[in-house]
Design an enzyme around this catalytic site. Sequence first.
Site, short mmCIF file in Angstrom:
data_model
loop_
_atom_site.label_atom_id
_atom_site.label_comp_id
_atom_site.label_asym_id
_atom_site.label_seq_id
_atom_site.Cartn_x
_atom_site.Cartn_y
_atom_site.Cartn_z
N ASP A 1 -11.10 8.89 1.89
CA ASP A 1 -10.11 8.69 1.01
C ASP A 1 -10.58 8.98 -0.09
OD1 ASP A 1 -7.92 8.02 -0.58
OD2 ASP A 1 -7.10 7.44 1.13
N ASN B 1 1.55 2.23 5.96
CA ASN B 1 2.09 2.32 5.78
C ASN B 1 3.84 3.06 6.37
OD1 ASN B 1 0.42 0.86 4.43
ND2 ASN B 1 -0.19 2.48 2.73
N HIS C 1 -0.48 8.38 9.20
CA HIS C 1 -1.91 8.08 8.73
C HIS C 1 -1.96 7.09 8.68
CE1 HIS C 1 0.01 8.28 4.34
NE2 HIS C 1 -1.30 7.75 4.37
N LEU C 2 -3.21 6.42 8.89
CA LEU C 2 -3.84 5.71 9.85
C LEU C 2 -4.71 5.14 8.85
CD1 LEU C 2 -4.24 4.97 13.30
CD2 LEU C 2 -2.56 4.54 12.23
#
Length: 117
Positions: A35, A90, A103-104
């Site tokens: 990220d 989320n 996405h995880l």
Amino acid sequence: MSEAPKQPTIFARIVRGEVPCNKVFEDDVCLAFHDVTPAAPVHVLVIPKEPVESLGHIDGSHEAMLGHLLRKAGEIGQQLCPDGFRVVANAGGDGGQTVAHLHLHILGGRPMGWPPG
């Protein structure tokens, strides 16, 4: 009901190679990368190459892909954070989702508090 996001997201552009990423893993189903705004010392995103908006937009046709994402998240988490990690997905605005592409988040490298958020 399965539905792709209406506009190409940053994640779709990353999958297509239009935007660079710090790749951790890639196969024909998913891509994992660090990220750019990490919330923990280790913060890796695992995304499906198939553009699905969120967990709220999946159907039975996505079961194999979801299982694959979770398996890869577990393998990557164990490799990068052998003392423990958290996996978060989320969904929607109230759930904290900021990119309309499933996405995880793999978070680790420090103790995770509870409750989150």
